[in-house]
Design a protein around this motif. Sequence first.
Motif, PDB file in Angstrom:
ATOM      1  N   LEU A   1      -4.765   0.311   2.387  1.00 21.05           N
ATOM      2  CA  LEU A   1      -3.441   0.735   1.931  1.00 21.05           C
ATOM      3  C   LEU A   1      -3.384   2.246   1.752  1.00 21.05           C
ATOM      4  CD1 LEU A   1      -0.617  -0.016   0.932  1.00 21.05           C
ATOM      5  CD2 LEU A   1      -1.588  -0.369  -1.336  1.00 21.05           C
TER       6      LEU A   1
ATOM      7  N   CYS B 118       0.282  -6.170   9.429  1.00 21.22           N
ATOM      8  CA  CYS B 118       0.577  -4.745   9.446  1.00 21.22           C
ATOM      9  C   CYS B 118      -0.262  -4.049  10.513  1.00 21.22           C
ATOM     10  CB  CYS B 118       0.335  -4.144   8.077  1.00 21.22           C
ATOM     11  SG  CYS B 118       1.524  -4.779   6.873  1.00 21.22           S
TER      12      CYS B 118
ATOM     13  N   VAL C  41      -3.103 -11.940   0.164  1.00 24.04           N
ATOM     14  CA  VAL C  41      -3.636 -10.819   0.938  1.00 24.04           C
ATOM     15  C   VAL C  41      -4.935 -11.278   1.591  1.00 24.04           C
ATOM     16  CG1 VAL C  41      -4.470  -8.447   0.858  1.00 24.04           C
ATOM     17  CG2 VAL C  41      -2.606  -9.170  -0.659  1.00 24.04           C
TER      18      VAL C  41
ATOM     19  N   PHE D  32      -8.428  -4.110   0.771  1.00 24.49           N
ATOM     20  CA  PHE D  32      -6.980  -3.954   0.783  1.00 24.49           C
ATOM     21  C   PHE D  32      -6.565  -2.584   0.258  1.00 24.49           C
ATOM     22  CE2 PHE D  32      -3.113  -4.358  -1.888  1.00 24.49           C
ATOM     23  CZ  PHE D  32      -2.181  -4.452  -0.866  1.00 24.49           C
TER      24      PHE D  32
ATOM     25  N   LEU E 256      -0.135 -11.689   4.039  1.00 24.61           N
ATOM     26  CA  LEU E 256      -0.368 -10.406   4.694  1.00 24.61           C
ATOM     27  C   LEU E 256      -1.670 -10.429   5.487  1.00 24.61           C
ATOM     28  CD1 LEU E 256       0.348  -7.383   5.078  1.00 24.61           C
ATOM     29  CD2 LEU E 256      -0.912  -6.926   2.955  1.00 24.61           C
ATOM     30  N   ASP E 257      -1.562 -10.143   6.791  1.00 20.97           N
ATOM     31  CA  ASP E 257      -2.721  -9.961   7.681  1.00 20.97           C
ATOM     32  C   ASP E 257      -3.541 -11.232   7.892  1.00 20.97           C
ATOM     33  OD1 ASP E 257      -2.014  -7.348   8.074  1.00 20.97           O
ATOM     34  OD2 ASP E 257      -3.414  -6.525   6.616  1.00 20.97           O
TER      35      ASP E 257
ATOM     36  N   THR F 254       1.965  -1.691   5.720  1.00 21.50           N
ATOM     37  CA  THR F 254       1.631  -2.421   4.499  1.00 21.50           C
ATOM     38  C   THR F 254       2.516  -2.014   3.325  1.00 21.50           C
ATOM     39  OG1 THR F 254      -0.663  -2.687   5.234  1.00 21.50           O
ATOM     40  CG2 THR F 254      -0.225  -2.989   2.889  1.00 21.50           C
TER      41      THR F 254
END
Length: 231
Positions: free
Chosen positions: A43, A158, A32, A39, A118-119, A13
Amino acid sequence: MGSTRQIYSTGSTPEFLQSIIQHDSFSTTLIVCSTRDQFLTRLLATTHPTRGEVAGHHPIYDKTIGLLSRSTRVRVLFCPTLENLRACLSVVGSQRVHPQDKKEIHGQIEARPLLAVLDSLSLHAPTTEFSAQGLSRTFAALAETSFKADMNLVLCECQDSTSPEVSPWNAQVPMLNSTVRVSEETALFRRTVPVKRVAERWFEFIEKDYAAAGIMDDAQEPIHKLPKSRP
């Protein structure tokens, strides 16, 4: 040159976020696929902070979150469900940037806007749409959004810090959503397909070399909170 649709098949990430920060587009929309709190928790977990370290002052906040939150060209949206994601895409797709709005730097026009997600796979995993049918619907919506808005598109899933050797793109999924009723004699009921094969209809897979790109260098930036933007 036309827009690109890519998947970064490797990276953590923090690495992905750094690549977004250093991208040469004049405008970036980062989606996200989780809540803001989830998140930030994930992270921080990727950094494995040592005992006694103050979480809020971990270097990840200096090098990544501080830059991201203060950037004037990166908009962050949080989509914790598939419904949120699809609603967000409908809005982004209606916000095309006109050519006259692009800026010229050193005699060259800046790169077209970037849509980074992301994801996205993690949203499907706990649902009935973790299938070739459900994933195709999402990938098609992402491709259509980037086309309508004239944006480059990049996805990254990620890898889990506890099992970094396992790629989520290699997961096997059924052809149809679990809510679809089919006969046990139907081949589609028994058949599975790798997620990567589904995604390759719309995306080019890229093995991004983050180290060679120099994006993991230390950055001396103050700590800021991540924005609470939502679709």
